[in-house]
Design a protein around this motif. Structure first.
Motif, PDB file in Angstrom:
ATOM      1  N   MET A   1       0.830  -1.183   0.000  1.00 48.95           N
ATOM      2  CA  MET A   1       0.000   0.000   0.000  1.00 48.95           C
ATOM      3  C   MET A   1       0.877   1.250   0.000  1.00 48.95           C
ATOM      4  SD  MET A   1      -3.241  -0.426  -0.034  1.00 48.95           S
ATOM      5  CE  MET A   1      -3.311  -1.912  -0.981  1.00 48.95           C
ATOM      6  N   PRO A   2       0.399   2.295  -0.645  1.00 50.38           N
ATOM      7  CA  PRO A   2       1.141   3.565  -0.607  1.00 50.38           C
ATOM      8  C   PRO A   2       1.218   4.107   0.816  1.00 50.38           C
ATOM      9  CG  PRO A   2      -0.584   3.592  -2.292  1.00 50.38           C
ATOM     10  CD  PRO A   2      -0.769   2.351  -1.497  1.00 50.38           C
ATOM     11  N   GLN A   3       2.203   4.930   1.078  1.00 49.76           N
ATOM     12  CA  GLN A   3       2.429   5.430   2.434  1.00 49.76           C
ATOM     13  C   GLN A   3       1.350   6.398   2.905  1.00 49.76           C
ATOM     14  OE1 GLN A   3       6.234   7.312   2.329  1.00 49.76           O
ATOM     15  NE2 GLN A   3       5.553   9.010   1.060  1.00 49.76           N
ATOM     16  N   PHE A   4       0.574   6.973   2.001  1.00 47.41           N
ATOM     17  CA  PHE A   4      -0.455   7.926   2.421  1.00 47.41           C
ATOM     18  C   PHE A   4      -1.783   7.263   2.748  1.00 47.41           C
ATOM     19  CE2 PHE A   4       0.097   8.004  -2.193  1.00 47.41           C
ATOM     20  CZ  PHE A   4      -1.118   7.526  -2.613  1.00 47.41           C
TER      21      PHE A   4
ATOM     22  N   HIS B   1      -3.634   4.981   5.372  1.00 45.69           N
ATOM     23  CA  HIS B   1      -3.465   4.500   6.745  1.00 45.69           C
ATOM     24  C   HIS B   1      -4.045   3.095   6.880  1.00 45.69           C
ATOM     25  CE1 HIS B   1      -2.176   8.469   7.903  1.00 45.69           C
ATOM     26  NE2 HIS B   1      -3.254   8.985   7.335  1.00 45.69           N
ATOM     27  N   GLY B   2      -3.382   2.275   7.645  1.00 46.96           N
ATOM     28  CA  GLY B   2      -3.824   0.910   7.819  1.00 46.96           C
ATOM     29  C   GLY B   2      -4.999   0.762   8.780  1.00 46.96           C
TER      30      GLY B   2
ATOM     31  N   THR C   1      -9.112   0.482   3.503  1.00 48.73           N
ATOM     32  CA  THR C   1      -8.128   0.839   2.485  1.00 48.73           C
ATOM     33  C   THR C   1      -8.799   1.181   1.169  1.00 48.73           C
ATOM     34  OG1 THR C   1      -6.582  -0.679   3.552  1.00 48.73           O
ATOM     35  CG2 THR C   1      -6.041   0.046   1.348  1.00 48.73           C
TER      36      THR C   1
END
Length: 71
Positions: A1-4, A6-7, A11
């Motif tokens: 997942m891209p860093q922007f 949040h988990g 998603t």
């Protein structure tokens, strides 16, 4: 997942909302660009302004050519 993304949340929802935001910003940007271009086209359609624009850009190209030749 891209860093922007949040988990902690959904998603899929986050990616959809970020994609929608990207599209909306893009549409607003292109709308503003087209509006400015239309206004400039109307201004540059005037013969006096068009002549001055052509003279200015002509001198600019000559100056760039001299600069390139001197380099």
């Amino acid at each position: 997942m891209p860093q922007f993304v949040h988990g902690g949340g959904s998603t899929t929802r986050q990616i959809f909302l970020l994609g929608l935001l990207d599209v909306l910003i893009g549409v607003a940007y292109w709308f503003a660009l087209v509006a400015v271009a239309a206004r400039l086209r109307a201004i540059l359609a005037r013969p006096r302004i068009r002549d001055r624009w052509e003279l200015t850009t002509g001198w600019l190209f000559i100056a760039i050519g001299i600069g390139v030749a001197a380099a």
